[in-house]
Write a protein that holds these residues in place. Structure first.
Motif, PDB file in Angstrom:
ATOM      1  N   GLN A 191      37.581  60.723  31.244  1.00 42.58           N
ATOM      2  CA  GLN A 191      37.136  59.667  32.154  1.00 42.58           C
ATOM      3  C   GLN A 191      37.794  58.330  31.806  1.00 42.58           C
ATOM      4  OE1 GLN A 191      32.885  59.305  32.726  1.00 42.58           O
ATOM      5  NE2 GLN A 191      32.577  61.494  32.423  1.00 42.58           N
ATOM      6  N   GLU A 192      37.837  58.020  30.529  1.00 42.95           N
ATOM      7  CA  GLU A 192      38.450  56.764  30.088  1.00 42.95           C
ATOM      8  C   GLU A 192      39.936  56.743  30.419  1.00 42.95           C
ATOM      9  OE1 GLU A 192      35.430  56.122  26.283  1.00 42.95           O
ATOM     10  OE2 GLU A 192      37.305  57.234  26.070  1.00 42.95           O
ATOM     11  N   ARG A 193      40.594  57.852  30.163  1.00 46.55           N
ATOM     12  CA  ARG A 193      42.031  57.929  30.448  1.00 46.55           C
ATOM     13  C   ARG A 193      42.306  57.786  31.945  1.00 46.55           C
ATOM     14  NH1 ARG A 193      47.050  59.345  29.254  1.00 46.55           N
ATOM     15  NH2 ARG A 193      48.165  60.642  30.754  1.00 46.55           N
ATOM     16  N   ALA A 194      41.522  58.488  32.770  1.00 43.15           N
ATOM     17  CA  ALA A 194      41.714  58.415  34.220  1.00 43.15           C
ATOM     18  C   ALA A 194      41.458  57.001  34.733  1.00 43.15           C
ATOM     19  CB  ALA A 194      40.785  59.408  34.915  1.00 43.15           C
ATOM     20  N   TYR A 195      40.437  56.358  34.202  1.00 43.49           N
ATOM     21  CA  TYR A 195      40.118  54.995  34.631  1.00 43.49           C
ATOM     22  C   TYR A 195      41.251  54.047  34.282  1.00 43.49           C
ATOM     23  CZ  TYR A 195      37.968  50.415  34.882  1.00 43.49           C
ATOM     24  OH  TYR A 195      37.716  49.101  35.174  1.00 43.49           O
ATOM     25  N   LEU A 196      41.731  54.113  33.041  1.00 42.90           N
ATOM     26  CA  LEU A 196      42.799  53.207  32.629  1.00 42.90           C
ATOM     27  C   LEU A 196      44.066  53.470  33.435  1.00 42.90           C
ATOM     28  CD1 LEU A 196      43.828  50.976  30.820  1.00 42.90           C
ATOM     29  CD2 LEU A 196      44.354  52.699  29.078  1.00 42.90           C
ATOM     30  N   GLY A 197      44.380  54.729  33.687  1.00 42.33           N
ATOM     31  CA  GLY A 197      45.550  55.062  34.482  1.00 42.33           C
ATOM     32  C   GLY A 197      45.472  54.466  35.882  1.00 42.33           C
ATOM     33  N   ALA A 198      44.280  54.540  36.475  1.00 44.18           N
ATOM     34  CA  ALA A 198      44.092  53.973  37.812  1.00 44.18           C
ATOM     35  C   ALA A 198      44.256  52.459  37.786  1.00 44.18           C
ATOM     36  CB  ALA A 198      42.710  54.346  38.346  1.00 44.18           C
ATOM     37  N   GLN A 199      43.747  51.810  36.732  1.00 51.25           N
ATOM     38  CA  GLN A 199      43.862  50.358  36.631  1.00 51.25           C
ATOM     39  C   GLN A 199      45.310  49.910  36.477  1.00 51.25           C
ATOM     40  OE1 GLN A 199      40.976  48.330  37.102  1.00 51.25           O
ATOM     41  NE2 GLN A 199      40.530  50.432  37.745  1.00 51.25           N
ATOM     42  N   LEU A 200      46.088  50.702  35.754  1.00 47.13           N
ATOM     43  CA  LEU A 200      47.490  50.349  35.547  1.00 47.13           C
ATOM     44  C   LEU A 200      48.305  50.453  36.839  1.00 47.13           C
ATOM     45  CD1 LEU A 200      48.101  52.002  32.064  1.00 47.13           C
ATOM     46  CD2 LEU A 200      48.073  49.546  32.600  1.00 47.13           C
ATOM     47  N   GLY A 201      47.744  51.122  37.840  1.00 48.00           N
ATOM     48  CA  GLY A 201      48.396  51.196  39.148  1.00 48.00           C
ATOM     49  C   GLY A 201      47.759  50.282  40.176  1.00 48.00           C
ATOM     50  N   ASP A 202      46.831  49.431  39.738  1.00 50.78           N
ATOM     51  CA  ASP A 202      46.083  48.554  40.627  1.00 50.78           C
ATOM     52  C   ASP A 202      46.602  47.121  40.493  1.00 50.78           C
ATOM     53  OD1 ASP A 202      44.231  46.929  41.905  1.00 50.78           O
ATOM     54  OD2 ASP A 202      42.509  48.111  41.261  1.00 50.78           O
ATOM     55  N   ALA A 203      47.151  46.591  41.562  1.00 46.51           N
ATOM     56  CA  ALA A 203      47.725  45.247  41.530  1.00 46.51           C
ATOM     57  C   ALA A 203      46.688  44.189  41.174  1.00 46.51           C
ATOM     58  CB  ALA A 203      48.377  44.927  42.873  1.00 46.51           C
ATOM     59  N   THR A 204      45.458  44.401  41.607  1.00 43.43           N
ATOM     60  CA  THR A 204      44.400  43.431  41.301  1.00 43.43           C
ATOM     61  C   THR A 204      44.129  43.379  39.808  1.00 43.43           C
ATOM     62  OG1 THR A 204      43.352  43.781  43.457  1.00 43.43           O
ATOM     63  CG2 THR A 204      42.000  42.801  41.728  1.00 43.43           C
ATOM     64  N   PHE A 205      44.071  44.550  39.166  1.00 39.86           N
ATOM     65  CA  PHE A 205      43.840  44.597  37.729  1.00 39.86           C
ATOM     66  C   PHE A 205      45.014  43.977  36.975  1.00 39.86           C
ATOM     67  CE2 PHE A 205      44.494  46.740  33.631  1.00 39.86           C
ATOM     68  CZ  PHE A 205      43.279  46.481  33.001  1.00 39.86           C
ATOM     69  N   LEU A 206      46.215  44.252  37.412  1.00 41.62           N
ATOM     70  CA  LEU A 206      47.411  43.791  36.707  1.00 41.62           C
ATOM     71  C   LEU A 206      47.627  42.284  36.845  1.00 41.62           C
ATOM     72  CD1 LEU A 206      49.925  46.639  37.617  1.00 41.62           C
ATOM     73  CD2 LEU A 206      48.662  46.335  35.479  1.00 41.62           C
ATOM     74  N   LYS A 207      47.052  41.671  37.876  1.00 37.71           N
ATOM     75  CA  LYS A 207      47.235  40.242  38.076  1.00 37.71           C
ATOM     76  C   LYS A 207      46.627  39.465  36.907  1.00 37.71           C
ATOM     77  CE  LYS A 207      46.452  36.510  41.386  1.00 37.71           C
ATOM     78  NZ  LYS A 207      45.857  36.136  42.698  1.00 37.71           N
ATOM     79  N   GLY A 208      47.424  38.606  36.307  1.00 38.79           N
ATOM     80  CA  GLY A 208      46.937  37.795  35.201  1.00 38.79           C
ATOM     81  C   GLY A 208      47.177  38.395  33.831  1.00 38.79           C
ATOM     82  N   LEU A 209      47.624  39.662  33.765  1.00 39.42           N
ATOM     83  CA  LEU A 209      47.970  40.259  32.478  1.00 39.42           C
ATOM     84  C   LEU A 209      49.341  39.752  32.043  1.00 39.42           C
ATOM     85  CD1 LEU A 209      45.632  42.228  33.256  1.00 39.42           C
ATOM     86  CD2 LEU A 209      47.053  44.077  32.331  1.00 39.42           C
ATOM     87  N   THR A 210      49.464  39.327  30.800  1.00 41.13           N
ATOM     88  CA  THR A 210      50.789  38.981  30.304  1.00 41.13           C
ATOM     89  C   THR A 210      51.608  40.265  30.192  1.00 41.13           C
ATOM     90  OG1 THR A 210      50.201  39.252  27.967  1.00 41.13           O
ATOM     91  CG2 THR A 210      49.823  37.071  28.971  1.00 41.13           C
TER      92      THR A 210
END
Length: 260
Positions: free
Chosen positions: A74-93
């Motif tokens: 579950q943790e792996r799937a969630y993180l993988g989805a976030q890494l493909g989400d432009a909203t999540f990636l916004k603001g990450l260095t």
């Protein structure tokens, strides 16, 4: 250093394989903890301001997903989805995104280790580093490869094969986390068993380790300690693993920081 038997060492690796059962309720436990920490990292009052820094990303992942020393499906799937989400990636260095990406790759879905065979590198560590001192006296180096088509270097492979070939009877599960060249250098500069490493040793050791991961920037570190729990022969330190771009060749540098 005190070394326990190979069988005892392998027990730590077995603990890493309990991801699916240990994290069965991650959707309501560890994942909300991670999201709350990232939300806090985005606030203006956080160390990185509204940007999420590498240190904040590492802190969020390691204090939530790694509480049981494993990453479940579950943790792996969630993180993988976030890494493909432009909203999540916004603001990450860039370095924060790299840490999350490296973390996701390292903690892949493999449940058993790949057949990584490690052998002691020929030559004294002082020759490998090009300098003599505290670091060369405190270090051991091994390297090897995974046969083509038989898997890649990941969390379970690095953790299990390190304890198998280095023979460290560590106290509790061993966990690798991503580092970058700057963080590697900072580690190598630290006080260790035989004193403070010289700058020449640090530069030489860093270059020797980075030689393997230069094209892929795959560097990982784990802390270890033997299971003597304070008795004679007890010791502790860290191990750095450098992995090639195809994730098959691995070079490990173990450093003894303290010993009773």
């Amino acid at each position: 250093m005190n070394r326990l038997s190979t069988l005892t060492s392998l027990l730590g690796g077995v603990l890493l394989l309990s991801a699916s059962t240990a994290g069965a309720d991650s959707a309501s436990t560890t994942i909300p903890v991670f999201t709350s920490k990232i939300a806090a990292a985005r606030t203006a009052s956080s160390p990185g301001g509204t940007s999420v820094t590498r240190a904040e990303m590492a802190g969020a992942l390691n204090s939530s997903f790694i509480r049981d020393m494993s990453v479940d499906s579950q943790e792996r799937a969630y993180l993988g989805a976030q890494l493909g989400d432009a909203t999540f990636l916004k603001g990450l260095t860039a370095q924060a995104k790299k840490y999350a990406t490296d973390f996701h790759e390292l903690n892949d879905a493999a449940s058993t280790e790949a057949p990584l065979s490690l052998n002691t590198v020929a030559g004294a560590t002082s020759e490998l580093f090009g300098a003599t001192g505290a670091l060369s006296r405190s270090a051991r180096v091994m390297e090897g490869y995974i046969p083509n088509g038989q898997g890649v270097a990941n969390q379970v492979t690095l953790s299990t094969q390190y304890t198998l070939f280095f023979g460290s009877g560590y106290d509790g599960p061993l966990y690798f986390e991503p580092i970058n060249p700057r963080e590697l250098t900072e580690r190598l500069k630290g006080q260790i068993m035989y004193g403070t490493p010289s700058l020449d040793e640090v530069d030489g050791a860093a270059a020797y380790v980075n030689e393997i991961s230069r094209n892929s920037a795959r560097l990982y570190v784990a802390d270890w300690r033997t299971a003597g729990r304070g008795g004679p022969g007890d010791g502790g330190g860290y191990v750095v693993a450098a992995v090639s771009s195809d994730r098959r060749f691995v070079r490990m540098l173990e450093v003894l920081v303290w010993s009773e």
